[in-house]
Motif scaffolding. Structure first.
Motif, PDB file in Angstrom:
ATOM      1  N   GLY A 134      34.713  52.370  32.910  1.00 52.23           N
ATOM      2  CA  GLY A 134      36.033  52.445  33.531  1.00 52.23           C
ATOM      3  C   GLY A 134      36.062  53.592  34.542  1.00 52.23           C
ATOM      4  N   GLY A 135      37.263  54.046  34.895  1.00 45.49           N
ATOM      5  CA  GLY A 135      37.372  55.127  35.874  1.00 45.49           C
ATOM      6  C   GLY A 135      37.114  54.614  37.285  1.00 45.49           C
ATOM      7  N   PRO A 136      37.168  55.514  38.300  1.00 49.32           N
ATOM      8  CA  PRO A 136      36.934  55.061  39.678  1.00 49.32           C
ATOM      9  C   PRO A 136      35.556  54.405  39.787  1.00 49.32           C
ATOM     10  CG  PRO A 136      37.729  57.335  39.648  1.00 49.32           C
ATOM     11  CD  PRO A 136      37.423  56.962  38.229  1.00 49.32           C
ATOM     12  N   LEU A 137      35.467  53.394  40.617  1.00 49.35           N
ATOM     13  CA  LEU A 137      34.220  52.629  40.743  1.00 49.35           C
ATOM     14  C   LEU A 137      33.656  52.775  42.140  1.00 49.35           C
ATOM     15  CD1 LEU A 137      35.510  49.371  39.037  1.00 49.35           C
ATOM     16  CD2 LEU A 137      34.059  51.097  38.007  1.00 49.35           C
ATOM     17  N   GLU A 144      29.027  53.752  48.844  1.00 46.10           N
ATOM     18  CA  GLU A 144      29.127  55.092  48.231  1.00 46.10           C
ATOM     19  C   GLU A 144      30.563  55.527  47.981  1.00 46.10           C
ATOM     20  OE1 GLU A 144      26.674  56.775  46.880  1.00 46.10           O
ATOM     21  OE2 GLU A 144      25.491  55.007  47.449  1.00 46.10           O
ATOM     22  N   THR A 145      31.534  54.770  48.500  1.00 40.43           N
ATOM     23  CA  THR A 145      32.947  55.166  48.363  1.00 40.43           C
ATOM     24  C   THR A 145      33.444  54.880  46.950  1.00 40.43           C
ATOM     25  OG1 THR A 145      33.306  54.620  50.684  1.00 40.43           O
ATOM     26  CG2 THR A 145      35.267  54.788  49.318  1.00 40.43           C
ATOM     27  N   ASN A 146      34.299  55.775  46.431  1.00 42.33           N
ATOM     28  CA  ASN A 146      34.942  55.537  45.139  1.00 42.33           C
ATOM     29  C   ASN A 146      36.271  54.812  45.338  1.00 42.33           C
ATOM     30  OD1 ASN A 146      33.155  56.649  43.270  1.00 42.33           O
ATOM     31  ND2 ASN A 146      33.828  58.728  43.767  1.00 42.33           N
ATOM     32  N   PHE A 147      36.496  53.773  44.528  1.00 44.03           N
ATOM     33  CA  PHE A 147      37.760  53.041  44.582  1.00 44.03           C
ATOM     34  C   PHE A 147      38.448  53.175  43.231  1.00 44.03           C
ATOM     35  CE2 PHE A 147      35.030  51.097  47.733  1.00 44.03           C
ATOM     36  CZ  PHE A 147      35.878  50.931  48.820  1.00 44.03           C
ATOM     37  N   ASP A 148      39.739  53.535  43.247  1.00 51.18           N
ATOM     38  CA  ASP A 148      40.450  53.665  41.974  1.00 51.18           C
ATOM     39  C   ASP A 148      41.070  52.326  41.589  1.00 51.18           C
ATOM     40  OD1 ASP A 148      42.638  53.331  43.584  1.00 51.18           O
ATOM     41  OD2 ASP A 148      43.452  55.350  43.299  1.00 51.18           O
ATOM     42  N   GLN A 149      41.720  52.313  40.444  1.00 55.93           N
ATOM     43  CA  GLN A 149      42.259  51.061  39.902  1.00 55.93           C
ATOM     44  C   GLN A 149      43.242  50.403  40.861  1.00 55.93           C
ATOM     45  OE1 GLN A 149      42.918  50.934  35.764  1.00 55.93           O
ATOM     46  NE2 GLN A 149      44.550  49.417  35.830  1.00 55.93           N
ATOM     47  N   SER A 150      44.078  51.196  41.539  1.00 57.90           N
ATOM     48  CA  SER A 150      45.085  50.581  42.415  1.00 57.90           C
ATOM     49  C   SER A 150      44.412  49.905  43.619  1.00 57.90           C
ATOM     50  CB  SER A 150      46.105  51.623  42.886  1.00 57.90           C
ATOM     51  OG  SER A 150      45.459  52.575  43.711  1.00 57.90           O
ATOM     52  N   ALA A 151      43.313  50.493  44.127  1.00 59.62           N
ATOM     53  CA  ALA A 151      42.600  49.885  45.267  1.00 59.62           C
ATOM     54  C   ALA A 151      41.978  48.552  44.850  1.00 59.62           C
ATOM     55  CB  ALA A 151      41.524  50.839  45.783  1.00 59.62           C
ATOM     56  N   ILE A 152      41.449  48.515  43.620  1.00 64.55           N
ATOM     57  CA  ILE A 152      40.798  47.281  43.161  1.00 64.55           C
ATOM     58  C   ILE A 152      41.856  46.226  42.811  1.00 64.55           C
ATOM     59  CG2 ILE A 152      39.258  46.300  41.407  1.00 64.55           C
ATOM     60  CD1 ILE A 152      37.848  49.063  41.460  1.00 64.55           C
ATOM     61  N   GLU A 153      42.980  46.679  42.287  1.00 63.56           N
ATOM     62  CA  GLU A 153      44.072  45.725  42.007  1.00 63.56           C
ATOM     63  C   GLU A 153      44.565  45.086  43.313  1.00 63.56           C
ATOM     64  OE1 GLU A 153      48.567  45.575  40.091  1.00 63.56           O
ATOM     65  OE2 GLU A 153      47.256  47.273  39.615  1.00 63.56           O
TER      66      GLU A 153
END
Length: 474
Positions: free
Chosen positions: A128-131, A198-207
């Protein structure tokens, strides 16, 4: 007994399924849990049935060839395992309870983007966490690979097959890359290329991404329904899965491998008008019908809307969708549903800009106007052009095609044609003269005259289409 909170949540999820769907899901859970518990546990009321990863994998390998690739089985398991149940001791358990199983099915098959997202996050990465973009890319490629694999395994490709289409491995990467191009950071920027990975995406970005890219939910639904073989026989409430792959006519038994791969067919088909997504029929293939512009015209004129795909000598694959029947005339034709597309090295669709109405053009045997097949741009500067001197073409876009905002589609601006196919989409119009077994030559004197002018004899068997045999390709 289950706590009330747990019981209510579970019942709410269960109530989303029709009675026959509920029994289908119960049956699958019983099968999976039956293979994972000992006989004693099965009989003991206290030992509630659970499902393990080993049981999911065993169900897959019970068949000679797995319905789902192994990485996707693990991802489904991680998704099920990620569902927290009220009143259950915290910390992930390796066993999946029936409540988790039902909530997983309910959220992914019936839920909104918000309900799907935490499960999808865990399917992408256990922690979980930022991906990272790279993790999302691997998940998307696994997902597309699994869709092609399971549809092929279940014989649900509707007349297409892995043998009569281009190898799909590059298509998986191209489609994943196209879907990932919709990933945005909170400030709206879209990272690209190596930066994206290489960018981190949080849950809201993936949603947000899952919400805006419907293919992700559709593909997950196919993987669950066909991969786990649950709810697959029950009518889907949407047409999304129904028309995911169109029925294929006209290629069976002819020893031709299409220029399209399965991911590209799924993607291009999803951009067609809804009423044309159920069937594709091969009208023209340069490998079947020869490399001749008059042959091309004879096979595609007055056959309804169609998709044209071309491969140039450098291996680039590109084409266009013509929303109307092609007609030989010195004027532009078609409407704003037409589009251009690229299949390789990138997969993309380019739709009309409103700048002009130069959607499609077909001319032959004229002294004053250009002779050839074109889409977008203008005379001498088409987004896609096949010259009537068959074998030559161009894709001019400095920097973009005015009609479709497409870049140069071919490797070189002026290209040499390697192969070409034209597919009628939707139902071929009655007026196309398919009465009995008549060939186009019997009903279209213009086409016959064109062929005679080109020195083609009328006896050529390649001109006569084996119409009847094609009707049952699926």
């Amino acid at each position: 007994k289950m706590g009330n909170a747990e019981s209510n949540a579970y019942q709410n999820h269960l109530s989303r399924f029709l009675p026959e769907e509920q029994s289908d899901i119960d049956g699958l859970f019983d099968t999976l849990s039956g293979s994972s518990g000992s006989a004693g546990a099965k009989n003991a009321k206290a030992a509630k049935k659970t499902v393990t990863l080993a049981a999911l994998q065993a169900r897959q390998s019970a068949h000679t060839r797995e319905p789902l690739p192994e990485p996707m089985t693990s991802r489904l398991y991680n998704g099920m395992k990620s569902i927290d149940l009220p009143g259950r001791s915290s910390g992930p358990s390796e066993q999946i309870a029936k409540e988790q199983f039902v909530i997983f099915m309910s959220n992914l098959l019936k839920g909104n983007a918000n309900e799907k997202i935490s499960i999808i996050m865990r399917m992408i990465a256990k922690a979980g966490g930022p991906l990272k973009g790279k993790q999302i890319q691997e998940f998307t490629e696994d997902l597309i690979t699994s869709v092609v694999h399971v549809l092929s395994y279940r014989k649900e490709l509707k007349g297409w097959s892995l043998e009569n289409t281009r190898d799909f491995s590059s298509g998986v990467k191209a489609l994943a890359s196209e879907l990932l191009s919709e990933l945005r950071l909170p400030d709206g920027t879209k990272p690209v290329g190596s930066q994206l990975l290489e960018t981190n995406f949080d849950q809201s970005a993936i949603e947000d991404w899952v919400y805006r890219v419907p293919q992700i939910s559709i593909f997950l639904s196919v993987v669950i329904r066909q991969g786990l073989h649950v709810l697959h026989s029950l009518p889907d409430q949407t047409n999304d899965i129904l028309n995911l792959v169109p029925h294929c006519k006209g290629i069976k038994g002819r020893g031709v491998v299409s220029l399209f791969d399965i991911p590209a067919i799924i993607y291009i088909n999803s951009h067609l008008p809804a009423e044309m997504q159920h069937k594709w029929q091969l009208l023209f293939s340069s490998r079947l019908h020869g490399e001749s512009f008059s042959q091309l015209c004879a096979h595609i004129v007055n056959k309804g809307p169609c998709v044209v795909i071309i491969r140039d000598l450098d291996g680039f694959l590109f084409g266009g969708f013509a929303s109307h029947s092609w007609e030989v005339k010195p004027q532009f034709q078609g409407d704003n549903r037409c589009f251009l597309f690229s299949v390789f090295p990138t997969l993309a669709v380019y739709t009309y800009t409103g700048y002009n109405d130069h959607y499609m053009y077909l001319n032959h045997g004229q002294q004053t106007m250009p002779n050839g097949l074109g889409m977008g741009g203008q005379h001498g500067y088409f987004g896609l052009w096949i010259d009537s001197d068959y074998g030559k073409g161009h894709s001019k876009a400095k920097p973009r095609c005015t009609t479709y905002n497409s870049p140069q589609l071919s490797a070189k601006e002026d290209f040499t044609l390697d192969a070409m196919e034209v597919w009628a989409v939707g139902d071929v119009p009655e007026s196309a003269g398919r009465k009995g077994k008549k060939s186009i030559l019997d009903v279209d004197p213009q086409a016959q005259a064109l062929l005679e002018m080109a020195g083609k004899s009328r006896q050529s068997e390649g001109l006569r289409e084996p119409m009847e045999e094609d009707e049952d390709d699926d």
